[in-house]
Write a protein that holds these residues in place. Structure first.
Motif, PDB file in Angstrom:
ATOM      1  N   MET A 221       0.834  -1.200   0.000  1.00 56.48           N
ATOM      2  CA  MET A 221       0.000   0.000   0.000  1.00 56.48           C
ATOM      3  C   MET A 221       0.867   1.248   0.000  1.00 56.48           C
ATOM      4  SD  MET A 221      -2.999   1.501   0.147  1.00 56.48           S
ATOM      5  CE  MET A 221      -4.113   0.129   0.505  1.00 56.48           C
ATOM      6  N   ALA A 222       0.554   2.219  -0.885  1.00 59.47           N
ATOM      7  CA  ALA A 222       1.264   3.497  -0.898  1.00 59.47           C
ATOM      8  C   ALA A 222       1.040   4.234   0.419  1.00 59.47           C
ATOM      9  CB  ALA A 222       0.796   4.348  -2.069  1.00 59.47           C
ATOM     10  N   PRO A 223       2.033   4.972   0.902  1.00 54.67           N
ATOM     11  CA  PRO A 223       1.880   5.675   2.184  1.00 54.67           C
ATOM     12  C   PRO A 223       0.685   6.620   2.236  1.00 54.67           C
ATOM     13  CG  PRO A 223       4.190   5.664   1.507  1.00 54.67           C
ATOM     14  CD  PRO A 223       3.397   5.114   0.356  1.00 54.67           C
ATOM     15  N   ASP A 224       0.315   7.216   1.078  1.00 53.55           N
ATOM     16  CA  ASP A 224      -0.833   8.130   1.070  1.00 53.55           C
ATOM     17  C   ASP A 224      -2.157   7.422   0.806  1.00 53.55           C
ATOM     18  OD1 ASP A 224      -0.745   7.519  -1.632  1.00 53.55           O
ATOM     19  OD2 ASP A 224      -0.388   9.569  -2.311  1.00 53.55           O
ATOM     20  N   GLY A 225      -2.124   6.111   0.604  1.00 51.95           N
ATOM     21  CA  GLY A 225      -3.344   5.353   0.379  1.00 51.95           C
ATOM     22  C   GLY A 225      -3.943   5.475  -1.005  1.00 51.95           C
ATOM     23  N   ASP A 265      10.432   3.986   2.317  1.00 54.97           N
ATOM     24  CA  ASP A 265       9.756   4.786   3.341  1.00 54.97           C
ATOM     25  C   ASP A 265       8.918   5.913   2.745  1.00 54.97           C
ATOM     26  OD1 ASP A 265      10.985   3.158   5.179  1.00 54.97           O
ATOM     27  OD2 ASP A 265      12.522   4.613   5.755  1.00 54.97           O
ATOM     28  N   ASP A 266       9.415   6.530   1.658  1.00 51.91           N
ATOM     29  CA  ASP A 266       8.690   7.654   1.049  1.00 51.91           C
ATOM     30  C   ASP A 266       7.706   7.218  -0.027  1.00 51.91           C
ATOM     31  OD1 ASP A 266      10.396   6.915  -0.999  1.00 51.91           O
ATOM     32  OD2 ASP A 266      11.484   8.822  -1.076  1.00 51.91           O
ATOM     33  N   GLY A 267       7.646   5.919  -0.306  1.00 53.30           N
ATOM     34  CA  GLY A 267       6.715   5.415  -1.309  1.00 53.30           C
ATOM     35  C   GLY A 267       7.147   5.631  -2.738  1.00 53.30           C
ATOM     36  N   ALA A 268       8.349   6.171  -2.966  1.00 50.62           N
ATOM     37  CA  ALA A 268       8.784   6.500  -4.324  1.00 50.62           C
ATOM     38  C   ALA A 268       9.402   5.319  -5.061  1.00 50.62           C
ATOM     39  CB  ALA A 268       9.793   7.647  -4.286  1.00 50.62           C
ATOM     40  N   THR A 269       9.866   4.324  -4.324  1.00 48.82           N
ATOM     41  CA  THR A 269      10.536   3.178  -4.934  1.00 48.82           C
ATOM     42  C   THR A 269       9.860   1.888  -4.505  1.00 48.82           C
ATOM     43  OG1 THR A 269      12.652   4.343  -4.898  1.00 48.82           O
ATOM     44  CG2 THR A 269      12.731   1.966  -5.250  1.00 48.82           C
ATOM     45  N   LEU A 270       9.570   1.058  -5.491  1.00 45.71           N
ATOM     46  CA  LEU A 270       8.991  -0.257  -5.247  1.00 45.71           C
ATOM     47  C   LEU A 270      10.085  -1.304  -5.404  1.00 45.71           C
ATOM     48  CD1 LEU A 270       6.268  -1.912  -4.920  1.00 45.71           C
ATOM     49  CD2 LEU A 270       6.315  -2.107  -7.421  1.00 45.71           C
ATOM     50  N   PHE A 271      10.224  -2.167  -4.407  1.00 44.94           N
ATOM     51  CA  PHE A 271      11.205  -3.250  -4.454  1.00 44.94           C
ATOM     52  C   PHE A 271      10.471  -4.564  -4.669  1.00 44.94           C
ATOM     53  CE2 PHE A 271      13.061   0.074  -1.795  1.00 44.94           C
ATOM     54  CZ  PHE A 271      14.277   0.278  -2.430  1.00 44.94           C
ATOM     55  N   VAL A 272      10.998  -5.392  -5.592  1.00 45.64           N
ATOM     56  CA  VAL A 272      10.336  -6.629  -5.980  1.00 45.64           C
ATOM     57  C   VAL A 272      11.357  -7.759  -6.026  1.00 45.64           C
ATOM     58  CG1 VAL A 272       8.851  -7.744  -7.691  1.00 45.64           C
ATOM     59  CG2 VAL A 272       8.821  -5.247  -7.467  1.00 45.64           C
ATOM     60  N   SER A 273      10.979  -8.925  -5.506  1.00 41.89           N
ATOM     61  CA  SER A 273      11.838 -10.102  -5.643  1.00 41.89           C
ATOM     62  C   SER A 273      11.340 -10.942  -6.811  1.00 41.89           C
ATOM     63  CB  SER A 273      11.844 -10.927  -4.351  1.00 41.89           C
ATOM     64  OG  SER A 273      10.541 -11.323  -3.984  1.00 41.89           O
ATOM     65  N   VAL A 281      14.628  -6.219  -7.819  1.00 40.04           N
ATOM     66  CA  VAL A 281      14.402  -5.087  -8.727  1.00 40.04           C
ATOM     67  C   VAL A 281      13.874  -3.903  -7.931  1.00 40.04           C
ATOM     68  CG1 VAL A 281      13.162  -4.289 -10.781  1.00 40.04           C
ATOM     69  CG2 VAL A 281      13.891  -6.689 -10.610  1.00 40.04           C
ATOM     70  N   ALA A 282      14.389  -2.713  -8.260  1.00 42.85           N
ATOM     71  CA  ALA A 282      13.880  -1.458  -7.689  1.00 42.85           C
ATOM     72  C   ALA A 282      13.241  -0.657  -8.820  1.00 42.85           C
ATOM     73  CB  ALA A 282      15.008  -0.656  -7.049  1.00 42.85           C
ATOM     74  N   VAL A 283      12.012  -0.200  -8.594  1.00 45.71           N
ATOM     75  CA  VAL A 283      11.254   0.518  -9.618  1.00 45.71           C
ATOM     76  C   VAL A 283      10.895   1.902  -9.105  1.00 45.71           C
ATOM     77  CG1 VAL A 283       9.201   0.488 -11.088  1.00 45.71           C
ATOM     78  CG2 VAL A 283      10.214  -1.686 -10.310  1.00 45.71           C
ATOM     79  N   ASP A 284      11.224   2.947  -9.884  1.00 47.60           N
ATOM     80  CA  ASP A 284      10.734   4.287  -9.607  1.00 47.60           C
ATOM     81  C   ASP A 284       9.255   4.304 -10.003  1.00 47.60           C
ATOM     82  OD1 ASP A 284       9.922   7.071 -10.294  1.00 47.60           O
ATOM     83  OD2 ASP A 284      11.966   7.552  -9.715  1.00 47.60           O
ATOM     84  N   GLU A 286       6.965   6.488 -10.343  1.00 48.43           N
ATOM     85  CA  GLU A 286       6.434   7.523 -11.234  1.00 48.43           C
ATOM     86  C   GLU A 286       7.015   7.423 -12.634  1.00 48.43           C
ATOM     87  OE1 GLU A 286       3.856   9.202 -10.526  1.00 48.43           O
ATOM     88  OE2 GLU A 286       3.825   8.434  -8.485  1.00 48.43           O
ATOM     89  N   SER A 287       8.327   7.285 -12.742  1.00 46.39           N
ATOM     90  CA  SER A 287       8.949   7.225 -14.071  1.00 46.39           C
ATOM     91  C   SER A 287       8.928   5.830 -14.671  1.00 46.39           C
ATOM     92  CB  SER A 287      10.404   7.708 -13.995  1.00 46.39           C
ATOM     93  OG  SER A 287      11.217   6.766 -13.313  1.00 46.39           O
ATOM     94  N   GLY A 288       8.819   4.811 -13.825  1.00 50.37           N
ATOM     95  CA  GLY A 288       8.884   3.432 -14.292  1.00 50.37           C
ATOM     96  C   GLY A 288      10.290   2.932 -14.502  1.00 50.37           C
ATOM     97  N   GLU A 289      11.279   3.773 -14.260  1.00 51.37           N
ATOM     98  CA  GLU A 289      12.670   3.363 -14.445  1.00 51.37           C
ATOM     99  C   GLU A 289      13.026   2.263 -13.444  1.00 51.37           C
ATOM    100  OE1 GLU A 289      17.182   5.282 -14.229  1.00 51.37           O
ATOM    101  OE2 GLU A 289      15.406   6.582 -14.208  1.00 51.37           O
ATOM    102  N   MET A 290      13.762   1.258 -13.940  1.00 54.99           N
ATOM    103  CA  MET A 290      14.109   0.108 -13.110  1.00 54.99           C
ATOM    104  C   MET A 290      15.619  -0.096 -13.040  1.00 54.99           C
ATOM    105  SD  MET A 290      11.326  -2.769 -14.268  1.00 54.99           S
ATOM    106  CE  MET A 290       9.635  -2.300 -14.653  1.00 54.99           C
TER     107      MET A 290
END
Length: 348
Positions: A221-225, A265-273, A281-284, A286-290
Motif C-alpha cells: 500500500m502506498a503511504p498516502d493510500g 519509506d517515502d513510497g517513491a521506490t517499489l522493491f520486488v523479488s 528489482v527497484a522501480v521508480d 512515477e517514471s517506471g525506471e528500473m
C-alpha cells in the motif's frame, strides 16, 4: 571541554539511532518459530517458539501484539493447548468453552496465535477455518485479518477482545491482505479470479472488487493510500491500482515468477523479488525506471526495514535472509535461519 561535549553529543546521537532501529520478526515456516532480529546489528536477539507451520505474520506500530498464522490444519474436535500462564476460564472464553470460536467452513481449523511483540510471550490461541496464508494488522492495532485460500475468505479478529468476529468471503484463493493507512479499508488479493476485494472495516462488507491482473498475490500500500501495488506472480508484472479511479493505473514489467514486494519509506521506490530469475528489482513508481541486481538462489519474501536503507529478503531454496542495500541492491550481510523465511514484520 569542547571535545568532551562533542563526544557526548555523538554518543547521544548514536544511542538515539540505536533506540530507533527497527525490530524485525522472521517466521521460519516448518521450524515452527519466529526469529527476533535487531536491524541495527542484523543479529538474532530472541526466538519465539511454539508456532507450528507458521507462514503468515502480522503486526503494526499501533499494536502490542504479533499475530501468527499456521498452515497446519487439524480437526475442530482436537483440543487447543492453553498458553502457559493463561487462566482456564479465559482460555475457554477464547474457544467457546472448548468449541471452535468460528463455526463456518468445512470442519478443518488452524490456529492464529497472538503473542506479545515486546517479549514473545503467548497471549491467546484462536481457532479459524482452514489454513492461514498471510496476516495483516490494522494501523491502530484493533483488528487482524487472516487469509484462507481454501475457504475463499478472510477471518476478522478483534485483537483487544482476542476474539474472531467473522469469516468474510472475498473470492477464490485469497492470498494477501493490506490495510489503508487510515484503517478504514482492507484489501485482499484473490489469486483465483484476478481481483482485489475492498472491505469496509466498520461493516466488514465487501464494497467493491477491482480487476488486478493475472494471479494477484502480495500487496503493498502506498503511504498516502492512493495506490495499491499488486504482484502478478505468474505474469511477471506488478499492477498499480488507483484506488480513487477504481482500477489499473499502470503496470511494471519485471519478468519471471515474482514473489515479495514492498515500498521505500517515502513510497517513491517499489522493491520486488523476482524468484525465478534470481534478482531483486527497484522501480521508480512515477517514471517506471528500473534497476536490478542478481540475488540467488530464489529471492522470496521481501521487507523494507524502515529508516535503515535496508531490505530483508529471504531465500526460498536456502535457509537464509539477505540484508540488501536499497541504493545498490547489493547484499550487505546475511542471517542464517531454520526452515523457510516467510512473511516478515519490521516494527520501529
Amino acid at each position: 571541554m569542547g571535545s568532551a561535549v562533542i563526544g557526548a553529543q555523538v554518543l547521544s546521537f548514536t544511542m538515539i539511532a540505536a533506540a530507533q532501529a527497527a525490530t524485525v520478526y522472521i517466521p521460519e515456516g516448518s521450524a515452527g518459530q519466529v526469529l527476533v532480529v535487531d536491524s541495527e546489528t542484523d543479529k538474532v536477539v530472541q526466538t519465539i517458539s511454539g508456532l507450528p507451520e507458521i507462514h503468515g505474520l502480522g503486526g503494526s506500530p499501533g499494536s502490542p501484539y504479533l499475530v501468527a498464522g499456521s498452515l497446519a490444519e487439524t480437526s475442530r474436535n482436537e483440543t487447543v493447548e492453553k498458553p502457559q500462564g493463561m487462566a482456564e476460564d479465559e482460555h475457554a472464553a477464547h474457544h467457546g468453552g472448548g468449541k471452535a470460536t468460528m463455526q463456518e467452513g468445512d470442519g478443518s481449523i488452524s490456529l492464529l496465535t497472538i503473542v506479545s511483540a515486546a517479549d514473545g510471550s503467548p497471549v491467546a490461541k484462536l481457532e479459524v477455518s482452514g489454513a492461514v496464508h498471510h496476516v495483516a494488522v490494522s494501523p491502530d492495532g484493533r483488528y487482524a485479518v487472516a487469509t484462507h485460500p481454501g475457504e475463499d475468505g478472510v477471518s476478522i479478529v478483534d485483537l483487544p477482545k482476542r476474539k474472531v468476529l467473522s469469516l468474510v468471503r472475498t473470492g477464490p484463493m485469497p492470498n494477501y491482505a493490506a490495510f489503508s493507512p487510515d484503517g478504514s479499508r482492507v484489501y485482499v488479493s484473490n489469486s483465483g479470479n484476478g481481483t482485489v476485494s475492498e472491505i469496509d472495516t466498520e461493516s466488514w462488507i465487501v464494497r467493491r472488487n477491482l480487476m488486478a491482473g493475472d494471479s494477484p498475490e502480495h500487496l503493498a500500500m502506498a503511504p498516502d493510500g492512493g495506490r495499491l501495488y499488486v504482484a502478478n506472480v505468474v505474469a511477471g508484472l506488478v499492477t498499480a491500482l488507483s484506488l480513487e479511479k477504481d482500477g489499473e493505473d499502470r503496470t511494471y514489467e519485471i519478468g519471471g515468477e515474482l514473489h515479495g514486494l514492498d515500498l521505500s519509506d517515502d513510497g517513491a521506490t517499489l522493491f520486488v523479488s523476482a524468484k525465478s530469475e534470481d534478482k531483486v528489482v527497484a522501480v521508480d513508481v512515477e517514471s517506471g525506471e528500473m534497476r536490478s541486481a542478481p540475488l540467488a538462489p530464489a529471492p522470496y519474501h521481501l521487507t523494507v526495514i524502515p529508516g535503515s536503507g535496508k531490505l530483508y529478503v529471504s531465500s526460498r531454496d536456502e535457509p537464509k535472509v539477505w540484508v540488501v542495500d536499497q541504493a545498490s541492491l547489493a547484499p550487505r550481510n546475511s542471517i542464517g535461519i531454520d526452515g523457510e523465511g516467510h512473511q516478515m514484520v519490521a516494527l520501529p
